[in-house]
Design a protein around this motif. Structure first.
Motif, PDB file in Angstrom:
ATOM      1  N   LEU B  35      25.059   1.338 -38.538  1.00 53.95           N
ATOM      2  CA  LEU B  35      26.247   2.083 -38.117  1.00 53.95           C
ATOM      3  C   LEU B  35      27.006   1.338 -37.017  1.00 53.95           C
ATOM      4  CD1 LEU B  35      24.731   5.696 -38.093  1.00 53.95           C
ATOM      5  CD2 LEU B  35      26.486   4.813 -39.641  1.00 53.95           C
ATOM      6  N   THR B  36      26.250   0.740 -36.112  1.00 52.00           N
ATOM      7  CA  THR B  36      26.896  -0.053 -35.050  1.00 52.00           C
ATOM      8  C   THR B  36      27.718  -1.184 -35.648  1.00 52.00           C
ATOM      9  OG1 THR B  36      25.045   0.420 -33.582  1.00 52.00           O
ATOM     10  CG2 THR B  36      26.449  -1.417 -32.984  1.00 52.00           C
ATOM     11  N   ALA B  37      27.140  -1.860 -36.635  1.00 46.83           N
ATOM     12  CA  ALA B  37      27.853  -2.982 -37.271  1.00 46.83           C
ATOM     13  C   ALA B  37      29.094  -2.502 -38.004  1.00 46.83           C
ATOM     14  CB  ALA B  37      26.904  -3.699 -38.229  1.00 46.83           C
ATOM     15  N   VAL B  38      28.957  -1.360 -38.695  1.00 48.04           N
ATOM     16  CA  VAL B  38      30.107  -0.845 -39.455  1.00 48.04           C
ATOM     17  C   VAL B  38      31.247  -0.466 -38.518  1.00 48.04           C
ATOM     18  CG1 VAL B  38      30.885   1.063 -40.912  1.00 48.04           C
ATOM     19  CG2 VAL B  38      28.708  -0.041 -41.383  1.00 48.04           C
ATOM     20  N   VAL B  49      25.425   2.315 -31.203  1.00 53.22           N
ATOM     21  CA  VAL B  49      25.155   3.690 -31.642  1.00 53.22           C
ATOM     22  C   VAL B  49      23.771   4.091 -31.135  1.00 53.22           C
ATOM     23  CG1 VAL B  49      24.810   5.182 -33.644  1.00 53.22           C
ATOM     24  CG2 VAL B  49      26.616   3.473 -33.668  1.00 53.22           C
ATOM     25  N   VAL B  50      23.733   5.168 -30.370  1.00 57.42           N
ATOM     26  CA  VAL B  50      22.461   5.597 -29.780  1.00 57.42           C
ATOM     27  C   VAL B  50      21.793   6.712 -30.582  1.00 57.42           C
ATOM     28  CG1 VAL B  50      22.998   4.854 -27.444  1.00 57.42           C
ATOM     29  CG2 VAL B  50      23.731   7.109 -28.204  1.00 57.42           C
ATOM     30  N   SER B  51      22.599   7.445 -31.343  1.00 55.97           N
ATOM     31  CA  SER B  51      21.987   8.490 -32.176  1.00 55.97           C
ATOM     32  C   SER B  51      22.917   8.779 -33.353  1.00 55.97           C
ATOM     33  CB  SER B  51      21.743   9.773 -31.377  1.00 55.97           C
ATOM     34  OG  SER B  51      22.970  10.344 -30.997  1.00 55.97           O
ATOM     35  N   ALA B  62      27.901   9.530 -35.921  1.00 60.21           N
ATOM     36  CA  ALA B  62      27.277   8.586 -34.985  1.00 60.21           C
ATOM     37  C   ALA B  62      27.791   8.827 -33.571  1.00 60.21           C
ATOM     38  CB  ALA B  62      27.587   7.155 -35.410  1.00 60.21           C
ATOM     39  N   SER B  63      26.860   8.807 -32.625  1.00 62.40           N
ATOM     40  CA  SER B  63      27.222   8.923 -31.205  1.00 62.40           C
ATOM     41  C   SER B  63      27.003   7.571 -30.536  1.00 62.40           C
ATOM     42  CB  SER B  63      26.348   9.972 -30.520  1.00 62.40           C
ATOM     43  OG  SER B  63      26.515  11.221 -31.146  1.00 62.40           O
ATOM     44  N   CYS B  64      28.038   7.132 -29.854  1.00 64.44           N
ATOM     45  CA  CYS B  64      27.984   5.796 -29.255  1.00 64.44           C
ATOM     46  C   CYS B  64      27.553   5.842 -27.797  1.00 64.44           C
ATOM     47  CB  CYS B  64      29.347   5.116 -29.356  1.00 64.44           C
ATOM     48  SG  CYS B  64      29.842   4.784 -31.042  1.00 64.44           S
ATOM     49  N   LYS B  65      27.182   4.669 -27.309  1.00 60.91           N
ATOM     50  CA  LYS B  65      26.732   4.549 -25.931  1.00 60.91           C
ATOM     51  C   LYS B  65      27.860   4.854 -24.954  1.00 60.91           C
ATOM     52  CE  LYS B  65      23.541   1.416 -23.584  1.00 60.91           C
ATOM     53  NZ  LYS B  65      22.947   0.062 -23.645  1.00 60.91           N
ATOM     54  N   ASP B  66      29.092   4.539 -25.361  1.00 61.84           N
ATOM     55  CA  ASP B  66      30.225   4.759 -24.457  1.00 61.84           C
ATOM     56  C   ASP B  66      30.785   6.177 -24.573  1.00 61.84           C
ATOM     57  OD1 ASP B  66      31.399   4.695 -26.920  1.00 61.84           O
ATOM     58  OD2 ASP B  66      32.789   3.049 -26.485  1.00 61.84           O
ATOM     59  N   ASN B  68      31.846   7.738 -27.347  1.00 63.53           N
ATOM     60  CA  ASN B  68      32.644   7.999 -28.550  1.00 63.53           C
ATOM     61  C   ASN B  68      31.750   8.483 -29.682  1.00 63.53           C
ATOM     62  OD1 ASN B  68      35.279   7.302 -27.669  1.00 63.53           O
ATOM     63  ND2 ASN B  68      34.728   5.141 -27.777  1.00 63.53           N
ATOM     64  N   ARG B  69      32.351   9.290 -30.561  1.00 62.15           N
ATOM     65  CA  ARG B  69      31.615   9.781 -31.740  1.00 62.15           C
ATOM     66  C   ARG B  69      32.448   9.480 -32.977  1.00 62.15           C
ATOM     67  NH1 ARG B  69      30.041  15.810 -31.171  1.00 62.15           N
ATOM     68  NH2 ARG B  69      28.420  15.269 -32.673  1.00 62.15           N
ATOM     69  N   TYR B  70      31.778   9.000 -33.996  1.00 64.82           N
ATOM     70  CA  TYR B  70      32.480   8.621 -35.225  1.00 64.82           C
ATOM     71  C   TYR B  70      31.763   9.206 -36.428  1.00 64.82           C
ATOM     72  CZ  TYR B  70      34.690   5.055 -32.299  1.00 64.82           C
ATOM     73  OH  TYR B  70      35.394   4.409 -31.313  1.00 64.82           O
ATOM     74  N   ARG B  71      32.570   9.567 -37.401  1.00 69.27           N
ATOM     75  CA  ARG B  71      31.996   9.937 -38.706  1.00 69.27           C
ATOM     76  C   ARG B  71      32.148   8.714 -39.612  1.00 69.27           C
ATOM     77  NH1 ARG B  71      34.334  13.779 -43.431  1.00 69.27           N
ATOM     78  NH2 ARG B  71      32.515  13.621 -44.814  1.00 69.27           N
TER      79      ARG B  71
END
Lengths: 251, 85
Positions: B35-38, B49-51, B62-66, B68-71
């Motif tokens: 997910l991080t790569a995408v 992506v942390v979770s 996906a929940s990011c370290k900074d 942000n949240r992305y679908r």
């Protein structure tokens, strides 16, 4: 009586010895204190002069034929202060330098960078010959690189690379899908380019390089072999994409 | 003998449990990396992506370290989409 005489002799010897030691230590102190003051440099040079005084004369003739004119012009003004600096620092070394008087011409430039990094003028001419010698080898290997780049093109196994990219575990499923989308987009733009209504070739090359960089960055940690193969096939793949006939064959 | 048997059974159960959890952790780590790569490929800021919560097949939140949240999901055309939430 003999004991008294021996005592006197011993005392006399001790006194003489102590006087000699005092004189010797005094002389040593004189030498040690000499370098610090500028006035005392002259007496300190006095012992040193043999190498120093003899150095300047050989320098001028040695530098004149060997070194270029700017060096000879620079050395005369700089040599007096350098001479003042060198003796105090090399108060002891002159004795070491004495056995190697044959290399006086080379020793003078070698001294300049070694004791004091401040005289850059002397260090630069030293480096310049080495640098002048360095460029030729760097230029020469560039020439053989050109044929090396030509070599991988015929060895490109396009289908094998594609299969390996599909099979590798270094890239996740979603990432592979995303990459495939971007590759398809780029191929579509190439198709437009060959139809005469796409972006410029330089733009396509930029996008191609970026895409390849993404793939390589994903592969290089976990599948270095595939990464190197993809990197080696960069120009071959580009040649296929640019050539309309080859590109049509791929599609 | 019974005590020894109980001990061995306990060891086996613990090994199985910890092994399964570590395998799941490895799979999770692979998904997070994917997910991080995408997200990075799509040029979105995330860091890492942390979770992630799976919402369906190829559909993650996906929940990011900074923060942000992305679908991240694949649409009907088979394209991977990164939607900021």
């Amino acid at each position: 009586m003999t004991n008294i005489r021996t005592d006197d002799q011993v005392r006399t010897t001790a006194a003489v010895t102590s006087i000699v030691l005092i004189l010797a230590s005094g002389a040593g102190c004189m030498r040690a204190t000499a370098p610090t003051p500028t006035v005392a440099v002259a007496p300190s040079i006095a012992p040193a002069p043999p190498p120093v005084a003899s150095a300047p004369p050989p320098m001028a003739p040695a530098a004149a034929p060997a070194a270029p004119p700017p060096e000879t012009d620079a050395t005369p003004p700089t040599s007096p202060p350098a001479v003042d600096l060198v003796p105090p620092a090399d108060a002891v070394p002159p004795v070491v330098d004495a056995p190697t008087p044959d290399q006086r011409a080379t020793r003078v430039p070698s001294r300049a960078p070694a004791p004091s990094p401040s005289p850059e003028q002397r260090s630069t001419p030293r480096l310049s010959p080495s640098r002048a010698a360095a460029p030729p080898p760097t230029q020469s290997p560039k020439k053989p690189e050109a044929p090396v780049k030509v070599a991988p093109s015929p060895t490109l196994d396009f289908t094998s690379l594609e299969a390996r990219l599909r099979a590798t575990k270094a890239i996740g499923v979603l990432t592979k899908l995303s990459l495939k989308n971007q590759i398809d987009d780029l191929l579509h733009e190439f198709k437009l380019f060959h139809q005469g209504r796409g972006p410029a070739l330089s733009t396509l090359r930029e996008r191609y390089d970026l895409l390849l960089m993404k793939i390589l960055s994903l592969l290089q940690n976990d599948d270095a072999g595939l990464a190197s193969d993809v990197s080696a096939s960069r120009e071959a793949i580009w040649a296929i994409l640019v050539d309309p006939a080859k590109f049509a064959r791929i599609n | 003998m019974k005590t020894r048997m109980k001990g061995w059974v306990l060891v086996a159960v613990m090994t199985t449990l910890f092994g399964a959890s570590s395998l799941a952790g490895a799979q999770d780590a692979a998904v997070l990396k994917d997910l991080t790569a995408v997200i990075a490929l799509h040029g979105q800021s995330c860091g890492e992506v942390v979770s992630a919560v799976r919402q369906g097949e190829n559909d993650y939140l996906a929940s990011c370290k900074d923060g942000n949240r992305y679908r991240v999901f694949t649409n009907a055309q088979g394209r991977v989409v990164v939607q900021k939430q």
